[in-house]
Design a protein around this motif. Structure first.
Motif, short mmCIF file in Angstrom:
data_model
loop_
_atom_site.label_atom_id
_atom_site.label_comp_id
_atom_site.label_asym_id
_atom_site.label_seq_id
_atom_site.Cartn_x
_atom_site.Cartn_y
_atom_site.Cartn_z
N TYR A 199 0.84 -1.20 0.00
CA TYR A 199 0.00 0.00 0.00
C TYR A 199 0.88 1.25 0.00
O TYR A 199 2.08 1.19 0.26
CB TYR A 199 -0.92 0.02 1.22
N ILE A 200 0.27 2.37 -0.33
CA ILE A 200 0.89 3.67 -0.12
C ILE A 200 0.01 4.46 0.84
O ILE A 200 -1.16 4.11 1.06
CB ILE A 200 1.08 4.46 -1.43
N THR A 201 0.57 5.52 1.40
CA THR A 201 -0.18 6.39 2.29
C THR A 201 -0.33 7.74 1.63
O THR A 201 0.64 8.30 1.11
CB THR A 201 0.54 6.56 3.63
N VAL A 202 -1.56 8.26 1.63
CA VAL A 202 -1.79 9.63 1.17
C VAL A 202 -2.15 10.48 2.38
O VAL A 202 -2.75 9.99 3.34
CB VAL A 202 -2.90 9.70 0.10
N ARG A 203 -1.75 11.76 2.33
CA ARG A 203 -2.01 12.66 3.45
C ARG A 203 -2.70 13.92 2.93
O ARG A 203 -2.19 14.60 2.05
CB ARG A 203 -0.70 13.02 4.15
N LEU A 204 -3.87 14.18 3.48
CA LEU A 204 -4.65 15.35 3.09
C LEU A 204 -4.97 16.20 4.32
O LEU A 204 -5.13 15.67 5.43
CB LEU A 204 -5.98 14.93 2.45
N PHE A 205 -5.08 17.50 4.12
CA PHE A 205 -5.51 18.38 5.20
C PHE A 205 -7.02 18.32 5.30
O PHE A 205 -7.73 18.49 4.30
CB PHE A 205 -5.06 19.82 4.95
N VAL A 206 -7.54 18.05 6.52
CA VAL A 206 -8.98 17.94 6.74
C VAL A 206 -9.45 19.20 7.45
O VAL A 206 -9.17 19.40 8.64
CB VAL A 206 -9.31 16.69 7.58
N PRO A 207 -10.16 20.09 6.76
CA PRO A 207 -10.56 21.36 7.36
C PRO A 207 -11.39 21.21 8.63
O PRO A 207 -11.23 21.98 9.59
CB PRO A 207 -11.38 22.04 6.25
N GLU A 208 -12.28 20.21 8.65
CA GLU A 208 -13.14 20.04 9.83
C GLU A 208 -12.33 19.73 11.09
O GLU A 208 -12.73 20.08 12.21
CB GLU A 208 -14.15 18.91 9.62
N LEU A 209 -11.20 19.04 10.93
CA LEU A 209 -10.38 18.65 12.07
C LEU A 209 -9.20 19.59 12.29
O LEU A 209 -8.55 19.53 13.34
CB LEU A 209 -9.84 17.23 11.86
N HIS A 210 -8.91 20.44 11.30
CA HIS A 210 -7.77 21.37 11.36
C HIS A 210 -6.43 20.63 11.48
O HIS A 210 -5.48 21.15 12.07
CB HIS A 210 -7.92 22.36 12.53
N VAL A 211 -6.36 19.43 10.92
CA VAL A 211 -5.12 18.65 10.95
C VAL A 211 -4.98 17.90 9.64
O VAL A 211 -5.94 17.75 8.87
CB VAL A 211 -5.08 17.63 12.12
N PHE A 212 -3.76 17.42 9.37
CA PHE A 212 -3.55 16.48 8.28
C PHE A 212 -4.00 15.10 8.74
O PHE A 212 -3.87 14.75 9.92
CB PHE A 212 -2.08 16.44 7.87
#
Length: 401
Positions: free
Chosen positions: A189-202
């Protein structure tokens, strides 16, 4: 560790069996409150459902039980090390985790947490951190040394976005620097990282690579998680489906994972998947066909129905290219007339027993209950434990004997 310290650690096993999840839940709350920057590392949904605390409790219990000979946990260490590398966990973070784990033991156990017990767990944790850091350092080094390899996060561009079913969409990820991408073993697998506005974190998420190695791109095929009473809506899967368009740049960590196809073996293969658990098998099957490998393949897949059945046409096409492949599909409910090879109801291996060849290697992927059901069936049929390979998506909470 001294023998006395090992005895103290082993003496906590009954407490861990009875209260391990309560302890690890307290630990995560404490750590993420005092070190909120680590919220960028941990999956918030797994915290919400309790899957992450449960997985940690099981790991701590296993370590305590085997403190005399932690080498027997080498398989688990390798799996966890792969997951940590995919999340870009670094050695310095072990000190933060250790501080909060020891403090949690003291605060939860109260008077039972004697100074001698805390000292014993300190030495035990330092030993475990050393084992994990060493395993992870090797994986980071191997990843960076590959042609097209890297360590940490690398920007990729979504070049194509293809709908595979009503719920699953594939994303074709090409490196933004236009360089090569590292090879991988089918099933990783690979890991993708997105910023989640609702949580204010990646938020990082692991997704199986669903294509064969090609040196140019990775494909991931993601189910849109709508959520229910037990589990919240998938933050990252919904961002990918709703907000990430062709041309968008996202961060990706290098391929990881130990649920892989043994490309050296020649014996038959049986793939058993449920729902989006089909994705690592697409990589394995694509590899076998592209490599001209003639190992006999039995393909068994289950999902709710026709509209959510991803890759159905592609699998049939690949099967036609293979001299020795049979395809068997289970739908919860069959709502229209379809060809042979389809069954109504949940996956039932007894219905396709005649298609499974002796001495096969079995690969199972899906929810924990799905895996355990088929693992138990195969074991009852006399299949050797070492011939059964499985991957539980998310934190490892499944125990099979």
């Amino acid at each position: 560790m001294t023998n006395e310290q090992k005895d103290l650690v082993k003496a906590t096993v009954p407490v861990l069996k009875a209260n391990g999840v309560a302890l690890t839940t307290y630990f995560y709350n404490r750590m993420l409150t005092k070190n909120p920057e680590l919220r960028n590392v941990f999956n918030s949904a797994n915290q919400h459902t309790g899957a992450q605390p449960t997985a940690l409790a099981m790991a701590v219990l296993a370590y305590a039980e085997h403190i005399d000979n932690p080498q027997v946990l080498s398989h688990a260490v390798n799996r966890i090390a792969n997951k940590h590398v995919s999340l870009d966990v670094r050695p310095e973070q072990y000190a933060i985790v250790g501080k909060h784990l020891l403090a949690s033991i003291g605060e939860v156990l109260g008077e039972a947490a004697t100074p001698e017990l805390i000292d014993a767990w300190l030495v035990a944790y330092q030993q475990l951190a050393g084992i994990m850091s060493g395993a992870e350092a090797d994986l980071y080094s191997q990843s960076a040394a590959k042609e097209g390899g890297w360590s940490g996060w690398r920007p990729f561009v979504v070049k194509q976005k293809v709908q595979e079913s009503d719920e699953i969409t594939s994303f074709y990820l090409h490196p933004a620097d236009q360089g090569k991408v590292a090879g991988f073993i089918p099933g990783q697998y690979i890991t993708v990282r997105l910023f989640v506005p609702e949580l204010h974190v990646f938020q990082p998420r692991q997704y199986s690579i669903s294509c064969a190695p090609n040196g140019e791109y990775y494909r991931i095929s993601v189910k849109k998680e709508h959520g229910n009473q037990q589990r919240p809506e998938g933050y990252v899967s919904n961002l990918l489906h709703n907000s990430i368009q062709e041309g968008t740049m996202i961060e990706v960590a290098a391929p990881s994972g130990d649920f892989v196809l043994d490309t050296e073996k020649t014996d038959p293969i049986v793939f058993i998947s449920g729902g989006v658990g089909v994705t690592p098998f697409m990589s394995m099957l694509d590899y076998l066909i592209s490599a001209g490998n003639k190992r006999p393949v039995t393909w068994i897949h289950g999902c709710r129905g026709y509209r959510v059945h991803a890759f159905k046409d592609h699998v049939r096409e690949l099967g036609e290219k293979h001299d020795a492949m049979s395809v068997h599909t289970f739908y919860d409910k069959i709502e229209q007339q379809i060809e042979d090879g389809y069954y109504e109801g949940f996956v039932d291996l007894s219905k396709v027993q005649q298609a499974m060849q002796p001495d096969a290697q079995y690969y199972i992927c899906g929810p924990g209950a799905f895996i355990k059901k088929h693992f138990d069936y195969l074991s009852a049929q006399g299949v050797a434990r070492e011939a059964i390979h499985f991957e539980e998506f998310g934190p490892a909470t499944l125990a099979v004997e």
